[in-house]
Design a protein around this motif. Structure first.
Motif, PDB file in Angstrom:
ATOM      1  N   PRO A  15       0.641  -5.528 -67.540  1.00 44.04           N
ATOM      2  CA  PRO A  15       0.516  -4.066 -67.495  1.00 44.04           C
ATOM      3  C   PRO A  15      -0.462  -3.588 -66.428  1.00 44.04           C
ATOM      4  CG  PRO A  15       0.445  -4.863 -69.755  1.00 44.04           C
ATOM      5  CD  PRO A  15       0.324  -6.062 -68.885  1.00 44.04           C
ATOM      6  N   SER A  16      -1.605  -4.235 -66.338  1.00 41.61           N
ATOM      7  CA  SER A  16      -2.593  -3.799 -65.349  1.00 41.61           C
ATOM      8  C   SER A  16      -2.111  -4.050 -63.927  1.00 41.61           C
ATOM      9  CB  SER A  16      -3.927  -4.515 -65.577  1.00 41.61           C
ATOM     10  OG  SER A  16      -3.763  -5.918 -65.476  1.00 41.61           O
ATOM     11  N   ASN A  17      -1.401  -5.141 -63.715  1.00 46.63           N
ATOM     12  CA  ASN A  17      -0.908  -5.422 -62.366  1.00 46.63           C
ATOM     13  C   ASN A  17       0.199  -4.449 -61.946  1.00 46.63           C
ATOM     14  OD1 ASN A  17      -2.456  -7.643 -61.341  1.00 46.63           O
ATOM     15  ND2 ASN A  17      -1.484  -8.955 -62.873  1.00 46.63           N
ATOM     16  N   VAL A  18       1.038  -4.046 -62.891  1.00 47.12           N
ATOM     17  CA  VAL A  18       2.041  -3.020 -62.569  1.00 47.12           C
ATOM     18  C   VAL A  18       1.345  -1.724 -62.165  1.00 47.12           C
ATOM     19  CG1 VAL A  18       3.856  -1.559 -63.534  1.00 47.12           C
ATOM     20  CG2 VAL A  18       3.851  -4.014 -64.019  1.00 47.12           C
ATOM     21  N   LEU A  19       0.298  -1.360 -62.896  1.00 44.74           N
ATOM     22  CA  LEU A  19      -0.472  -0.163 -62.540  1.00 44.74           C
ATOM     23  C   LEU A  19      -1.113  -0.308 -61.168  1.00 44.74           C
ATOM     24  CD1 LEU A  19      -1.739   2.577 -63.249  1.00 44.74           C
ATOM     25  CD2 LEU A  19      -3.575   1.321 -64.429  1.00 44.74           C
ATOM     26  N   ILE A  20      -1.648  -1.479 -60.888  1.00 46.92           N
ATOM     27  CA  ILE A  20      -2.303  -1.713 -59.584  1.00 46.92           C
ATOM     28  C   ILE A  20      -1.291  -1.615 -58.456  1.00 46.92           C
ATOM     29  CG2 ILE A  20      -3.431  -3.479 -58.171  1.00 46.92           C
ATOM     30  CD1 ILE A  20      -4.815  -4.422 -60.793  1.00 46.92           C
ATOM     31  N   VAL A  21      -0.125  -2.230 -58.620  1.00 49.29           N
ATOM     32  CA  VAL A  21       0.892  -2.173 -57.570  1.00 49.29           C
ATOM     33  C   VAL A  21       1.350  -0.735 -57.349  1.00 49.29           C
ATOM     34  CG1 VAL A  21       3.194  -2.934 -56.887  1.00 49.29           C
ATOM     35  CG2 VAL A  21       1.646  -4.538 -58.017  1.00 49.29           C
ATOM     36  N   TYR A  22       1.543  -0.002 -58.432  1.00 48.86           N
ATOM     37  CA  TYR A  22       1.919   1.412 -58.304  1.00 48.86           C
ATOM     38  C   TYR A  22       0.830   2.197 -57.566  1.00 48.86           C
ATOM     39  CZ  TYR A  22       2.815   6.260 -59.566  1.00 48.86           C
ATOM     40  OH  TYR A  22       3.012   7.613 -59.518  1.00 48.86           O
ATOM     41  N   ALA A  23      -0.430   1.898 -57.898  1.00 53.07           N
ATOM     42  CA  ALA A  23      -1.537   2.602 -57.241  1.00 53.07           C
ATOM     43  C   ALA A  23      -1.554   2.323 -55.743  1.00 53.07           C
ATOM     44  CB  ALA A  23      -2.866   2.186 -57.877  1.00 53.07           C
ATOM     45  N   TRP A  24      -1.229   1.093 -55.357  1.00 56.21           N
ATOM     46  CA  TRP A  24      -1.160   0.789 -53.917  1.00 56.21           C
ATOM     47  C   TRP A  24      -0.184   1.725 -53.212  1.00 56.21           C
ATOM     48  CZ3 TRP A  24      -4.812  -1.649 -51.679  1.00 56.21           C
ATOM     49  CH2 TRP A  24      -5.420  -2.774 -52.225  1.00 56.21           C
ATOM     50  N   THR A  25       0.959   1.960 -53.828  1.00 53.44           N
ATOM     51  CA  THR A  25       1.972   2.807 -53.180  1.00 53.44           C
ATOM     52  C   THR A  25       1.556   4.268 -53.133  1.00 53.44           C
ATOM     53  OG1 THR A  25       3.173   3.182 -55.262  1.00 53.44           O
ATOM     54  CG2 THR A  25       3.798   1.255 -53.955  1.00 53.44           C
ATOM     55  N   ARG A  26       0.594   4.659 -53.977  1.00 53.34           N
ATOM     56  CA  ARG A  26       0.097   6.036 -53.960  1.00 53.34           C
ATOM     57  C   ARG A  26      -1.050   6.214 -52.977  1.00 53.34           C
ATOM     58  NH1 ARG A  26       3.202   9.728 -55.491  1.00 53.34           N
ATOM     59  NH2 ARG A  26       1.418  11.036 -56.049  1.00 53.34           N
ATOM     60  N   MET A  27      -1.838   5.184 -52.788  1.00 53.46           N
ATOM     61  CA  MET A  27      -3.007   5.288 -51.907  1.00 53.46           C
ATOM     62  C   MET A  27      -2.656   5.061 -50.442  1.00 53.46           C
ATOM     63  SD  MET A  27      -5.170   5.859 -54.309  1.00 53.46           S
ATOM     64  CE  MET A  27      -5.454   5.505 -56.041  1.00 53.46           C
ATOM     65  N   LEU A  28      -1.652   4.205 -50.210  1.00 50.82           N
ATOM     66  CA  LEU A  28      -1.254   3.870 -48.844  1.00 50.82           C
ATOM     67  C   LEU A  28       0.184   4.326 -48.594  1.00 50.82           C
ATOM     68  CD1 LEU A  28      -2.667   0.225 -48.557  1.00 50.82           C
ATOM     69  CD2 LEU A  28      -3.613   2.267 -47.478  1.00 50.82           C
ATOM     70  N   ARG A  29       0.459   4.680 -47.362  1.00 54.37           N
ATOM     71  CA  ARG A  29       1.826   5.048 -46.972  1.00 54.37           C
ATOM     72  C   ARG A  29       2.582   3.764 -46.652  1.00 54.37           C
ATOM     73  NH1 ARG A  29      -1.835   8.246 -44.263  1.00 54.37           N
ATOM     74  NH2 ARG A  29      -1.903  10.432 -44.911  1.00 54.37           N
ATOM     75  N   MET A  30       3.446   3.363 -47.560  1.00 49.07           N
ATOM     76  CA  MET A  30       4.162   2.098 -47.423  1.00 49.07           C
ATOM     77  C   MET A  30       5.466   2.296 -46.657  1.00 49.07           C
ATOM     78  SD  MET A  30       2.298  -0.196 -48.740  1.00 49.07           S
ATOM     79  CE  MET A  30       0.903  -0.398 -49.863  1.00 49.07           C
ATOM     80  N   ARG A  31       5.789   1.329 -45.816  1.00 46.09           N
ATOM     81  CA  ARG A  31       7.057   1.395 -45.074  1.00 46.09           C
ATOM     82  C   ARG A  31       8.242   1.254 -46.022  1.00 46.09           C
ATOM     83  NH1 ARG A  31       3.676  -1.781 -41.764  1.00 46.09           N
ATOM     84  NH2 ARG A  31       3.211  -0.815 -39.748  1.00 46.09           N
ATOM     85  N   SER A  32       8.112   0.370 -46.999  1.00 43.50           N
ATOM     86  CA  SER A  32       9.178   0.177 -47.992  1.00 43.50           C
ATOM     87  C   SER A  32       8.523  -0.043 -49.352  1.00 43.50           C
ATOM     88  CB  SER A  32      10.058  -1.017 -47.604  1.00 43.50           C
ATOM     89  OG  SER A  32      11.042  -1.245 -48.598  1.00 43.50           O
ATOM     90  N   PRO A  33       8.261   1.032 -50.099  1.00 41.31           N
ATOM     91  CA  PRO A  33       7.573   0.879 -51.392  1.00 41.31           C
ATOM     92  C   PRO A  33       8.301  -0.061 -52.355  1.00 41.31           C
ATOM     93  CG  PRO A  33       7.638   3.187 -50.717  1.00 41.31           C
ATOM     94  CD  PRO A  33       8.509   2.444 -49.759  1.00 41.31           C
ATOM     95  N   ALA A  34       9.623  -0.003 -52.394  1.00 36.03           N
ATOM     96  CA  ALA A  34      10.368  -0.855 -53.326  1.00 36.03           C
ATOM     97  C   ALA A  34      10.184  -2.337 -52.984  1.00 36.03           C
ATOM     98  CB  ALA A  34      11.849  -0.479 -53.300  1.00 36.03           C
ATOM     99  N   LEU A  35      10.310  -2.664 -51.686  1.00 32.59           N
ATOM    100  CA  LEU A  35      10.132  -4.053 -51.270  1.00 32.59           C
ATOM    101  C   LEU A  35       8.695  -4.513 -51.517  1.00 32.59           C
ATOM    102  CD1 LEU A  35      11.307  -6.573 -49.945  1.00 32.59           C
ATOM    103  CD2 LEU A  35      10.702  -5.605 -47.711  1.00 32.59           C
ATOM    104  N   PHE A  36       7.738  -3.638 -51.253  1.00 33.79           N
ATOM    105  CA  PHE A  36       6.338  -3.970 -51.509  1.00 33.79           C
ATOM    106  C   PHE A  36       6.129  -4.272 -52.991  1.00 33.79           C
ATOM    107  CE2 PHE A  36       2.220  -2.349 -52.991  1.00 33.79           C
ATOM    108  CZ  PHE A  36       1.370  -3.201 -52.316  1.00 33.79           C
ATOM    109  N   PHE A  37       6.733  -3.457 -53.837  1.00 38.11           N
ATOM    110  CA  PHE A  37       6.620  -3.640 -55.280  1.00 38.11           C
ATOM    111  C   PHE A  37       7.153  -5.019 -55.679  1.00 38.11           C
ATOM    112  CE2 PHE A  37       5.455  -0.636 -58.612  1.00 38.11           C
ATOM    113  CZ  PHE A  37       5.785  -1.322 -59.766  1.00 38.11           C
ATOM    114  N   VAL A  38       8.305  -5.373 -55.153  1.00 34.65           N
ATOM    115  CA  VAL A  38       8.931  -6.656 -55.506  1.00 34.65           C
ATOM    116  C   VAL A  38       8.089  -7.821 -55.010  1.00 34.65           C
ATOM    117  CG1 VAL A  38      10.934  -8.132 -55.089  1.00 34.65           C
ATOM    118  CG2 VAL A  38      11.260  -5.699 -55.604  1.00 34.65           C
TER     119      VAL A  38
END
Length: 300
Positions: A15-38
């Motif tokens: 649970p905490s890691n899912v929150l952390i990964v989601y937070a990364w996509t909110r703090m940084l402008r990701m080129r591909s958020p879905a791929l980054f998540f995976v």
């Protein structure tokens, strides 16, 4: 039902890691958020599922790659902004981890890395991990708001600021790794880290305030330079107009003197001289610039 070691690891970290990964996509402008998540969740799964067969050095390498290299590579932000966000994000992750572990030691007083201890204190395990999620959520929410205000200030020269949070994150991460992997059961270390974390968060807040003040002063300085250049430009453009006004004033003064001279000569009956002055004045009116230095003066 007795939970396996892997199930405990997944329950405690997923649970905490899912929150952390989601937070990364909110703090940084990701080129591909879905791929980054995976990609990031896959790295985390490798670490969690292979925890018993992976050494401390390998786990540390996975953490550096997952929470440092991968976000930096996927983000399209400016390098210094990426470095600042990654450093502060990792500092907040360590702070939340230290707070939850300190809470565990305060309640249980036994080593949290011992799976048998965790199985016998599942209530405390659930509560401390719920606290972990709450602390992470609070820290990430505050950081996201502060980052938004920071981004709205415009371009900021972060070279003088970014290295402090980087060093802070490294030191906090080293302290956490020491408590988890080296000095197991050292509740004093985690209590100390919790107190230190409060100081770090206050320092980070002061850092952001200093960066905003620096950005505001820099904008004001740039605006002052811009206004000074515009004023200099307007002054340069006004110089011919000022010169023309001064020349016109001299012209009017000289014409008035010539007219007075003609009137005086007319009153004296010196019509020939008056006509000569009148002709000279007519010639000067055809060429006004010649009146700057009048060819004759009034003599009584």
């Amino acid at each position: 039902m007795v939970l396996s070691d892997t199930a405990i690891d997944l329950a405690g970290t997923f649970p905490s890691n899912v929150l952390i990964v989601y937070a990364w996509t909110r703090m940084l402008r990701m080129r591909s958020p879905a791929l980054f998540f995976v990609v990031l969740l896959a790295l985390i799964a490798v670490v969690v599922l292979g925890r018993n067969g992976v050494g401390s050095i390998a786990r540390l390498a996975f953490v550096v790659i997952g929470f440092g290299v991968v976000p930096f590579a996927f983000s399209s932000d400016r390098p210094l902004r990426k470095l600042l966000v990654i450093a502060l994000m990792n500092a907040m992750i360590v702070v939340a981890e230290a707070v939850s572990i300190a809470a565990w030691y305060a309640v249980v007083g036994l080593d949290i890395t011992d799976y048998d201890v965790v199985r016998s204190h599942m209530g405390a395990f659930v509560c401390t991990h719920a606290l972990h999620l709450l602390v992470l959520t609070a820290l990430f929410s505050g950081f996201h708001a502060a980052l938004g205000r920071f981004d709205r200030t415009g371009a900021v020269d972060m070279r003088g600021f970014v290295w402090f949070p980087v060093i802070q994150a490294v030191l906090l991460g080293a302290a956490l790794a020491s408590g988890v992997y080296v000095h197991r059961g050292s509740e004093v270390l985690f209590f100390g880290m919790t107190a230190l974390s409060a100081v770090c968060l206050a320092t980070d807040r002061a850092l952001f305030s200093a960066m905003r003040r620096h950005a505001r002063k820099r904008r004001e300085d740039q605006r002052a330079v811009f206004l000074r250049r515009r004023l200099d430009r307007y002054l340069e453009l006004s110089l011919p107009f000022v010169a023309e006004v001064e020349r016109t004033a001299r012209f009017r003064h000289d014409v008035r003197n010539h007219v007075q001279t003609i009137l005086v000569l007319s009153e004296r009956g010196e019509r020939v001289r008056a006509q000569e002055h009148l002709a000279a004045l007519r010639a000067c009116l055809d060429e006004p610039s010649s009146l700057a230095s009048p060819p004759f003066s009034h003599r009584g």
